[in-house]
Enzyme design. Sequence first.
Site, mmCIF file in Angstrom:
data_model
loop_
_atom_site.group_PDB
_atom_site.id
_atom_site.type_symbol
_atom_site.label_atom_id
_atom_site.label_comp_id
_atom_site.label_asym_id
_atom_site.label_seq_id
_atom_site.Cartn_x
_atom_site.Cartn_y
_atom_site.Cartn_z
ATOM 1 N N ALA A 66 40.360 32.704 49.267
ATOM 2 C CA ALA A 66 40.781 32.257 48.187
ATOM 3 C C ALA A 66 40.836 32.799 46.872
ATOM 4 O O ALA A 66 40.082 33.989 46.735
ATOM 5 C CB ALA A 66 39.486 31.089 47.503
ATOM 6 N N GLY A 109 38.679 31.862 52.454
ATOM 7 C CA GLY A 109 40.072 31.154 52.500
ATOM 8 C C GLY A 109 41.242 31.822 53.602
ATOM 9 O O GLY A 109 41.744 30.207 54.135
ATOM 10 N N GLU A 112 39.975 30.106 57.174
ATOM 11 C CA GLU A 112 40.378 29.118 56.994
ATOM 12 C C GLU A 112 41.617 29.046 57.714
ATOM 13 O O GLU A 112 42.035 27.690 58.125
ATOM 14 C CB GLU A 112 39.537 28.545 55.679
ATOM 15 N N GLU A 132 32.288 35.069 51.989
ATOM 16 C CA GLU A 132 32.355 34.649 50.659
ATOM 17 C C GLU A 132 30.351 34.751 50.315
ATOM 18 O O GLU A 132 30.109 35.049 49.188
ATOM 19 C CB GLU A 132 32.373 33.081 50.782
HETATM 20 N N1 CO8 Z 1 40.899 36.902 44.911
HETATM 21 C C1 CO8 Z 1 41.096 37.794 43.912
HETATM 22 N N2 CO8 Z 1 41.664 39.124 44.073
HETATM 23 C C2 CO8 Z 1 41.755 39.351 45.293
HETATM 24 C C3 CO8 Z 1 41.192 39.084 46.066
HETATM 25 C C4 CO8 Z 1 40.765 37.391 46.195
HETATM 26 N N3 CO8 Z 1 39.671 36.904 46.894
HETATM 27 N N4 CO8 Z 1 40.737 39.981 47.131
HETATM 28 C C5 CO8 Z 1 41.616 40.838 46.735
HETATM 29 N N5 CO8 Z 1 41.859 40.854 45.316
HETATM 30 C C6 CO8 Z 1 42.735 41.831 44.893
HETATM 31 C C7 CO8 Z 1 41.817 43.318 43.908
HETATM 32 O O1 CO8 Z 1 40.882 42.208 43.280
HETATM 33 C C8 CO8 Z 1 42.864 43.833 43.998
HETATM 34 O O2 CO8 Z 1 43.253 43.727 42.702
HETATM 35 P P1 CO8 Z 1 43.219 44.967 41.404
HETATM 36 O O3 CO8 Z 1 44.502 46.349 41.963
HETATM 37 O O4 CO8 Z 1 43.532 44.593 40.086
HETATM 38 O O5 CO8 Z 1 42.538 45.828 41.431
HETATM 39 C C9 CO8 Z 1 43.417 43.849 44.928
HETATM 40 O O6 CO8 Z 1 43.674 42.647 45.372
HETATM 41 C C10 CO8 Z 1 43.198 44.525 45.881
HETATM 42 O O7 CO8 Z 1 41.829 45.111 46.428
HETATM 43 P P2 CO8 Z 1 41.081 45.339 46.799
HETATM 44 O O8 CO8 Z 1 41.258 47.311 45.806
HETATM 45 O O9 CO8 Z 1 39.580 45.691 46.827
HETATM 46 O O10 CO8 Z 1 41.577 46.377 48.756
HETATM 47 P P3 CO8 Z 1 40.195 47.134 49.077
HETATM 48 O O11 CO8 Z 1 41.171 47.342 50.372
HETATM 49 O O12 CO8 Z 1 39.247 48.087 48.401
HETATM 50 O O13 CO8 Z 1 39.442 46.279 49.950
HETATM 51 C C11 CO8 Z 1 39.089 44.033 50.573
HETATM 52 C C12 CO8 Z 1 40.425 44.782 50.314
HETATM 53 C C13 CO8 Z 1 38.046 44.301 51.436
HETATM 54 C C14 CO8 Z 1 39.852 42.211 51.278
HETATM 55 C C15 CO8 Z 1 38.268 43.867 49.188
HETATM 56 O O14 CO8 Z 1 39.984 43.485 48.588
HETATM 57 C C16 CO8 Z 1 37.821 42.354 49.234
HETATM 58 O O15 CO8 Z 1 36.398 42.291 49.515
HETATM 59 N N6 CO8 Z 1 38.483 40.751 48.270
HETATM 60 C C17 CO8 Z 1 37.857 39.685 48.636
HETATM 61 C C18 CO8 Z 1 37.404 39.036 49.444
HETATM 62 C C19 CO8 Z 1 36.641 37.518 49.527
HETATM 63 O O16 CO8 Z 1 35.490 37.992 49.595
HETATM 64 N N7 CO8 Z 1 36.978 36.390 50.395
HETATM 65 C C20 CO8 Z 1 36.532 35.639 50.149
HETATM 66 C C21 CO8 Z 1 36.647 34.789 49.156
HETATM 67 S S1 CO8 Z 1 35.938 33.192 48.407
HETATM 68 C C22 CO8 Z 1 36.535 31.836 49.441
HETATM 69 O O17 CO8 Z 1 37.970 32.571 49.949
HETATM 70 C C23 CO8 Z 1 36.068 31.351 49.081
HETATM 71 C C24 CO8 Z 1 37.071 29.673 50.439
HETATM 72 C C25 CO8 Z 1 36.715 28.379 49.819
HETATM 73 C C26 CO8 Z 1 38.070 27.171 49.953
HETATM 74 C C27 CO8 Z 1 39.253 27.924 49.632
HETATM 75 C C28 CO8 Z 1 39.071 27.247 48.283
HETATM 76 C C29 CO8 Z 1 40.644 26.550 47.235
#
Ligand code: CO8
Length: 258
Positions: A66, A109, A112, A132
């Site tokens: 998400a 998400g 999911e 998460e």
């Molecule tokens: N949301 C928003 N932005 C994101 C997300 C995300 N989930 N994932 C990555 N991005 C963005 C980063 O902020 C970054 O943006 P910017 O270039 O502006 O800094 C860009 O994508 C590239 O990401 P990274 O630089 O972090 O790339 P890396 O290769 O270093 O890392 C990862 C990749 C490991 C995937 C890392 O981006 C990460 O950990 N992302 C978050 C993953 C996460 O925590 N996901 C769970 C989110 S919460 C959730 O899904 C709850 C679900 C609940 C139900 C759904 C309801 C709608």
Amino acid sequence: MSNESILLTERDGHVAIVRINRPKVLNALNLELMQQLAELMEQWDADDDVRVIVLAGNDRAFAAGADIGDMAELDAAAMSERDQFAQWERIKNVRTPIVAAVSGFALGGGCELMMHCDVVVASETARIGQPEINIGVMPGAGGTQRLTRAIGKALAMDIVLTGRFLTAAEAERHGLVSRVVPREHWYTESIKVARRMASLGPIALKNAKESVLNAEELPLTDGLKRERRLFYDLFDTEDQTEGMTAFLEKRRPNFTGR
Ligand code: CO8
């Protein structure tokens, strides 16, 4: 659709393809995207010409969860008021089989959403998890339930409580994805699987999908009863006659969805 669209759509015969297109945020799922996706899937589900749906991301990400920016400021009341899970429920109710084409990250998400699909074709690059916990929350779109049913309690606890990612090979070994394919072929292989399914009887596909999903919800005796009903119902279709006659006549069947 223009390249600005957050969803890119395409048709390939009876296969309808949608690709998530927010590459700058690794296809993070915001509310608007989920609304559009639910809308599209419902339209296709009601269209007899669509027999199989493919849901794909890009090389780097199926979806990294998400959109965190979308939720960071909200409190519990605001999250509940937003009722975003209504969109997920709409996707859950789609009767048409959905193939997930997964390359790169399928997290939170994203994992999911992948688990809302029926056949999962994963690139060897796929990294799948429910991280998460790393951002102070927990899965909310079915992750604790569907993951546990798919891979069992011990591994689900490991994934959900530590936030670690599974490799594609691990995910396949534990029954979370259907097939793992070489990195350069993830998209074409997914389309091939969808085309193969789309050449089959669409009513049988829908009934079979429903019946397999029943196994996640119903006690065995009830699931078996429902299976028998769905099986009998197919004997009132032209596709059943066509499929069996074609077999006996040693020719390829021509399924019409009637
Ligand atoms: N949301 C928003 N932005 C994101 C997300 C995300 N989930 N994932 C990555 N991005 C963005 C980063 O902020 C970054 O943006 P910017 O270039 O502006 O800094 C860009 O994508 C590239 O990401 P990274 O630089 O972090 O790339 P890396 O290769 O270093 O890392 C990862 C990749 C490991 C995937 C890392 O981006 C990460 O950990 N992302 C978050 C993953 C996460 O925590 N996901 C769970 C989110 S919460 C959730 O899904 C709850 C679900 C609940 C139900 C759904 C309801 C709608």
